[in-house]
Write an enzyme that holds these catalytic residues in place. Sequence first.
Site, PDB file in Angstrom:
ATOM      1  CD  GLU A  49      -2.699  -1.228   2.486  1.00 28.34           C
ATOM      2  OE1 GLU A  49      -3.827  -1.600   2.668  1.00 28.34           O
ATOM      3  OE2 GLU A  49      -2.102  -1.119   3.669  1.00 28.34           O
ATOM      4  CG  ASP A  85     -12.497  -5.804  -0.317  1.00 29.41           C
ATOM      5  OD1 ASP A  85     -13.350  -6.036   0.344  1.00 29.41           O
ATOM      6  OD2 ASP A  85     -11.355  -5.318  -0.188  1.00 29.41           O
TER       7      ASP A  85
END
Length: 232
Positions: free
Chosen positions: A6, A190
């Site tokens: 990330e 997601d």
Amino acid sequence: MAMQAEAKPLIERYGLQNIEGFFGEVPTELYRGIIAGKELCIVTLGRQHGVDLVGCEAATLATTLAINMLHPDMIINAGTCGAFKANGSEIGDVYLSEGPVMFHDRRIGDDPLGIQSLGNYPTYDAHQMAADLRLKLGKCTTGSSLDCLDEDLAIIKREGGMLKDMEAGAVAFVASVYKTPLICVKSVTDLIDGGEKTIDEFRRNLSMASNALRDACTKIIQYLFVDQPTLF
Ligand code: SAH
């Protein structure tokens, strides 16, 4: 930020330097640089047992150490999250935190107002920033699992949670204790109601969502460091 995947695009964007051993034996990692005359520190949770740490325990440790050793004017908890198709969220959307950050998996029987269980720790009012930077706003909700039980879902829905992650609640708790302003920036990997297994969807979209996170954080850093330098 939690995972290396990330943080890497943002670390590379600014050419930040890894300060090895800054936190001693604690796995928390520090990347530092000077941007427009101000100090930018990226703190990641580091690794244990050969994998990236995620979740509330490592986030609590990292945030406590970062506040005490770096004395930040503001904390930005940047990371990835799950979101809901039903709310109009799409993979790669980036949100700023709106209102308090809550926990969705802490069920404590004698806590009717949800003070101990939900937490509901304050965040900096990012409405103006979101409007200026054209970013979406949503309530962050945190738990210790990547999957989502029906019990968790019921609490998220009841409380208006939009963004599900595993660290924001812990970071917000520590920030509230030390009265340090906090904004969460969350990029969607997601869709919880999208039908796909979360871990597969997360892995497939992690790189794309982390690039979107870098782009949003770059805009936020420009905004805070250059365009609105008196905010903090
Ligand atoms: N084994 C995986 C675990 C990642 S856990 C790996 O190492 O690749 C997922 C991370 O992304 C956490 O840091 C969490 O904050 C965030 N995240 C993304 N989607 C999430 C979701 N639907 N629910 C909870 N956390 C999510």
